[in-house]
Design a protein around this motif. Structure first.
Motif, PDB file in Angstrom:
ATOM      1  N   ARG A 224     -37.166 -17.687  18.251  1.00  0.00           N
ATOM      2  CA  ARG A 224     -36.457 -18.843  18.807  1.00  0.00           C
ATOM      3  C   ARG A 224     -35.950 -19.770  17.707  1.00  0.00           C
ATOM      4  NH1 ARG A 224     -40.153 -20.512  24.135  1.00  0.00           N
ATOM      5  NH2 ARG A 224     -39.513 -18.717  25.425  1.00  0.00           N
ATOM      6  N   MET A 225     -36.756 -19.968  16.672  1.00  0.00           N
ATOM      7  CA  MET A 225     -36.306 -20.810  15.560  1.00  0.00           C
ATOM      8  C   MET A 225     -35.128 -20.175  14.843  1.00  0.00           C
ATOM      9  SD  MET A 225     -39.843 -22.314  13.894  1.00  0.00           S
ATOM     10  CE  MET A 225     -38.910 -23.256  12.670  1.00  0.00           C
ATOM     11  N   ALA A 226     -35.165 -18.854  14.651  1.00  0.00           N
ATOM     12  CA  ALA A 226     -34.058 -18.156  14.002  1.00  0.00           C
ATOM     13  C   ALA A 226     -32.771 -18.300  14.815  1.00  0.00           C
ATOM     14  CB  ALA A 226     -34.410 -16.670  13.829  1.00  0.00           C
ATOM     15  N   LEU A 227     -32.884 -18.180  16.134  1.00  0.00           N
ATOM     16  CA  LEU A 227     -31.719 -18.334  17.003  1.00  0.00           C
ATOM     17  C   LEU A 227     -31.198 -19.767  16.987  1.00  0.00           C
ATOM     18  CD1 LEU A 227     -32.970 -16.195  20.021  1.00  0.00           C
ATOM     19  CD2 LEU A 227     -30.977 -15.664  18.588  1.00  0.00           C
ATOM     20  N   ALA A 228     -32.112 -20.724  16.980  1.00  0.00           N
ATOM     21  CA  ALA A 228     -31.712 -22.134  17.048  1.00  0.00           C
ATOM     22  C   ALA A 228     -31.147 -22.645  15.726  1.00  0.00           C
ATOM     23  CB  ALA A 228     -32.911 -22.990  17.467  1.00  0.00           C
ATOM     24  N   LYS A 229     -31.746 -22.234  14.612  1.00  0.00           N
ATOM     25  CA  LYS A 229     -31.363 -22.781  13.308  1.00  0.00           C
ATOM     26  C   LYS A 229     -30.314 -21.951  12.600  1.00  0.00           C
ATOM     27  CE  LYS A 229     -35.743 -25.223  12.608  1.00  0.00           C
ATOM     28  NZ  LYS A 229     -35.116 -26.561  12.640  1.00  0.00           N
ATOM     29  N   GLY A 230     -30.146 -20.690  12.986  1.00  0.00           N
ATOM     30  CA  GLY A 230     -29.040 -19.902  12.483  1.00  0.00           C
ATOM     31  C   GLY A 230     -29.262 -19.197  11.159  1.00  0.00           C
ATOM     32  N   ALA A 231     -28.141 -18.678  10.616  1.00  0.00           N
ATOM     33  CA  ALA A 231     -28.188 -17.815   9.443  1.00  0.00           C
ATOM     34  C   ALA A 231     -28.685 -18.529   8.190  1.00  0.00           C
ATOM     35  CB  ALA A 231     -26.792 -17.235   9.191  1.00  0.00           C
ATOM     36  N   GLY A 232     -28.327 -19.807   8.036  1.00  0.00           N
ATOM     37  CA  GLY A 232     -28.760 -20.545   6.855  1.00  0.00           C
ATOM     38  C   GLY A 232     -30.271 -20.640   6.765  1.00  0.00           C
ATOM     39  N   PHE A 233     -30.908 -20.869   7.897  1.00  0.00           N
ATOM     40  CA  PHE A 233     -32.370 -20.941   7.961  1.00  0.00           C
ATOM     41  C   PHE A 233     -32.985 -19.588   7.599  1.00  0.00           C
ATOM     42  CE2 PHE A 233     -36.036 -20.037  10.795  1.00  0.00           C
ATOM     43  CZ  PHE A 233     -36.963 -20.920  10.243  1.00  0.00           C
ATOM     44  N   ILE A 234     -32.438 -18.508   8.156  1.00  0.00           N
ATOM     45  CA  ILE A 234     -32.964 -17.174   7.869  1.00  0.00           C
ATOM     46  C   ILE A 234     -32.798 -16.854   6.387  1.00  0.00           C
ATOM     47  CG2 ILE A 234     -32.680 -14.706   8.320  1.00  0.00           C
ATOM     48  CD1 ILE A 234     -31.945 -15.369  11.157  1.00  0.00           C
ATOM     49  N   ARG A 235     -31.685 -17.253   5.807  1.00  0.00           N
ATOM     50  CA  ARG A 235     -31.440 -16.991   4.387  1.00  0.00           C
ATOM     51  C   ARG A 235     -32.516 -17.645   3.528  1.00  0.00           C
ATOM     52  NH1 ARG A 235     -28.742 -19.563   0.127  1.00  0.00           N
ATOM     53  NH2 ARG A 235     -27.802 -18.101  -1.377  1.00  0.00           N
ATOM     54  N   ILE A 236     -32.856 -18.889   3.817  1.00  0.00           N
ATOM     55  CA  ILE A 236     -33.880 -19.592   3.043  1.00  0.00           C
ATOM     56  C   ILE A 236     -35.241 -18.929   3.205  1.00  0.00           C
ATOM     57  CG2 ILE A 236     -35.153 -21.764   2.822  1.00  0.00           C
ATOM     58  CD1 ILE A 236     -32.557 -23.203   3.631  1.00  0.00           C
ATOM     59  N   VAL A 237     -35.604 -18.615   4.451  1.00  0.00           N
ATOM     60  CA  VAL A 237     -36.895 -17.966   4.706  1.00  0.00           C
ATOM     61  C   VAL A 237     -36.940 -16.602   4.033  1.00  0.00           C
ATOM     62  CG1 VAL A 237     -38.438 -17.057   6.479  1.00  0.00           C
ATOM     63  CG2 VAL A 237     -37.233 -19.199   6.876  1.00  0.00           C
ATOM     64  N   LEU A 238     -35.829 -15.879   4.074  1.00  0.00           N
ATOM     65  CA  LEU A 238     -35.781 -14.564   3.447  1.00  0.00           C
ATOM     66  C   LEU A 238     -36.063 -14.667   1.953  1.00  0.00           C
ATOM     67  CD1 LEU A 238     -33.269 -11.735   4.134  1.00  0.00           C
ATOM     68  CD2 LEU A 238     -33.645 -12.452   1.782  1.00  0.00           C
ATOM     69  N   LEU A 239     -35.436 -15.613   1.279  1.00  0.00           N
ATOM     70  CA  LEU A 239     -35.645 -15.781  -0.155  1.00  0.00           C
ATOM     71  C   LEU A 239     -37.101 -16.137  -0.455  1.00  0.00           C
ATOM     72  CD1 LEU A 239     -32.375 -17.653  -1.194  1.00  0.00           C
ATOM     73  CD2 LEU A 239     -33.068 -15.358  -1.906  1.00  0.00           C
ATOM     74  N   VAL A 240     -37.671 -17.031   0.337  1.00  0.00           N
ATOM     75  CA  VAL A 240     -39.065 -17.442   0.128  1.00  0.00           C
ATOM     76  C   VAL A 240     -40.001 -16.250   0.325  1.00  0.00           C
ATOM     77  CG1 VAL A 240     -40.956 -18.858   1.018  1.00  0.00           C
ATOM     78  CG2 VAL A 240     -38.680 -19.858   0.728  1.00  0.00           C
ATOM     79  N   VAL A 241     -39.793 -15.514   1.396  1.00  0.00           N
ATOM     80  CA  VAL A 241     -40.664 -14.374   1.710  1.00  0.00           C
ATOM     81  C   VAL A 241     -40.535 -13.289   0.642  1.00  0.00           C
ATOM     82  CG1 VAL A 241     -41.045 -12.470   3.337  1.00  0.00           C
ATOM     83  CG2 VAL A 241     -40.753 -14.802   4.180  1.00  0.00           C
ATOM     84  N   VAL A 242     -39.325 -13.039   0.163  1.00  0.00           N
ATOM     85  CA  VAL A 242     -39.134 -12.027  -0.885  1.00  0.00           C
ATOM     86  C   VAL A 242     -39.900 -12.409  -2.143  1.00  0.00           C
ATOM     87  CG1 VAL A 242     -37.441 -11.101  -2.509  1.00  0.00           C
ATOM     88  CG2 VAL A 242     -36.947 -11.080  -0.073  1.00  0.00           C
ATOM     89  N   VAL A 243     -39.819 -13.668  -2.540  1.00  0.00           N
ATOM     90  CA  VAL A 243     -40.551 -14.123  -3.727  1.00  0.00           C
ATOM     91  C   VAL A 243     -42.058 -13.953  -3.531  1.00  0.00           C
ATOM     92  CG1 VAL A 243     -41.151 -16.149  -5.109  1.00  0.00           C
ATOM     93  CG2 VAL A 243     -38.771 -15.738  -4.478  1.00  0.00           C
ATOM     94  N   VAL A 244     -42.538 -14.325  -2.349  1.00  0.00           N
ATOM     95  CA  VAL A 244     -43.973 -14.187  -2.058  1.00  0.00           C
ATOM     96  C   VAL A 244     -44.384 -12.713  -2.077  1.00  0.00           C
ATOM     97  CG1 VAL A 244     -45.749 -14.496  -0.290  1.00  0.00           C
ATOM     98  CG2 VAL A 244     -44.125 -16.336  -0.761  1.00  0.00           C
ATOM     99  N   MET A 245     -43.545 -11.835  -1.508  1.00  0.00           N
ATOM    100  CA  MET A 245     -43.862 -10.406  -1.502  1.00  0.00           C
ATOM    101  C   MET A 245     -43.940  -9.851  -2.919  1.00  0.00           C
ATOM    102  SD  MET A 245     -42.080  -8.484   1.739  1.00  0.00           S
ATOM    103  CE  MET A 245     -40.427  -9.137   1.583  1.00  0.00           C
ATOM    104  N   VAL A 246     -43.017 -10.265  -3.784  1.00  0.00           N
ATOM    105  CA  VAL A 246     -43.039  -9.799  -5.175  1.00  0.00           C
ATOM    106  C   VAL A 246     -44.324 -10.251  -5.865  1.00  0.00           C
ATOM    107  CG1 VAL A 246     -41.951 -10.031  -7.436  1.00  0.00           C
ATOM    108  CG2 VAL A 246     -40.541  -9.665  -5.413  1.00  0.00           C
ATOM    109  N   ILE A 247     -44.700 -11.512  -5.658  1.00  0.00           N
ATOM    110  CA  ILE A 247     -45.934 -12.032  -6.258  1.00  0.00           C
ATOM    111  C   ILE A 247     -47.145 -11.283  -5.719  1.00  0.00           C
ATOM    112  CG2 ILE A 247     -47.436 -14.054  -6.433  1.00  0.00           C
ATOM    113  CD1 ILE A 247     -44.897 -15.777  -6.369  1.00  0.00           C
TER     114      ILE A 247
END
Length: 254
Positions: A224-247
């Protein structure tokens, strides 16, 4: 099991459901929590129980996305079935391959994803100017379903993230639609891997179903948050999650 351990598992399941629904990668939250609180489980049992939890959360995310995002089910269903078959094959061959060999490769791919998304801010946030051909759409979705389905059954970290990036780059879809498509295929791969683990008796059903309740809640909130906040929100979360996964993967190598 102590109440504190239950609290850790339920919180981890909730967070994993949220992250999985938005960009994928929830397994890197829940799997370590399971292994930490349940040291008597083998890695395969922990992975199997995590898949049981994830199936429910992913299904809830699919339903939530499908209510708002128009999906081409005639293509997505076969891709999900293909992902299920290949995920089962991946799970069946997991004991034959040294998974530690994959970690540097996956870390490199995740870093490449982070750099690409950072340098190309329009990817996933705007629609492609030219619609891809029908053949390209079919090929991309089916190949992604088979290849990343196998990877999900074999290893798993970042499956949803790789699917989202694949659809955004190859098909020019926005991150919201890419996430919705990724969840359908990810549901298939989860079902396929879970089926194999269930047949081999590796699933702890009571624990997995208990965590599933929290995972579903997290998945619905995340979708629901992804639908409400849109692509920009997903882009930020994606970058954060990728960094965390690498660590996290790098820490695992130490």
């Amino acid at each position: 099991m102590a109440w504190t351990d239950w609290g850790v598992l339920m919180t981890a399941a909730l967070a994993a459901g949220w992250v999985d629904a938005v960009v994928g990668g929830g397994g890197l939250i829940l799997l370590p929590a399971i292994l930490l609180t349940m040291p008597q489980l083998t890695p395969q049992q922990a992975l199997a129980t995590n898949k049981l939890t994830a199936v429910n959360g992913t299904a809830a995310a699919v339903v939530t996305f499908a209510r708002k995002v128009r999906l081409e089910w005639r293509l997505m269903v076969p891709a999900a079935v293909l992902a299920a078959v290949f995920a089962a094959l991946g799970a069946a061959t997991v004991s034959l391959i040294d998974r530690d060999l994959f970690i540097p490769i996956i870390m490199g791919l995740l870093v490449a994803v982070a750099v690409f998304v950072t340098l190309r801010p329009t990817v996933g946030t705007t629609l492609a100017h030219h619609r891809p051909s029908r053949a390209r759409v079919i090929t991309t979705v089916l190949v992604a379903g088979g290849a990343l389905g196998y990877y999900d059954g074999l290893f798993g970290p970042g499956t949803g993230t790789f699917l989202i990036i694949t659809f955004a780059v190859s098909l020019g879809t926005e991150f919201v639609r890419s996430a919705a498509m990724a969840k359908v295929i990810n549901l298939g791969s989860n079902v396929g891997a879970l089926t194999y683990f269930a047949v081999t008796g590796s699933v702890w059903w009571s624990l997995g179903l208990t965590m599933a309740a929290c995972n579903v809640i997290g998945a619905v909130i995340g979708a629901r948050m992804a639908l409400a906040k849109g692509a920009g929100f997903i882009r930020i979360v994606l970058l954060v999650v990728v960094v965390v996964m690498v660590i996290r993967l790098g820490w695992q190598q130490l």
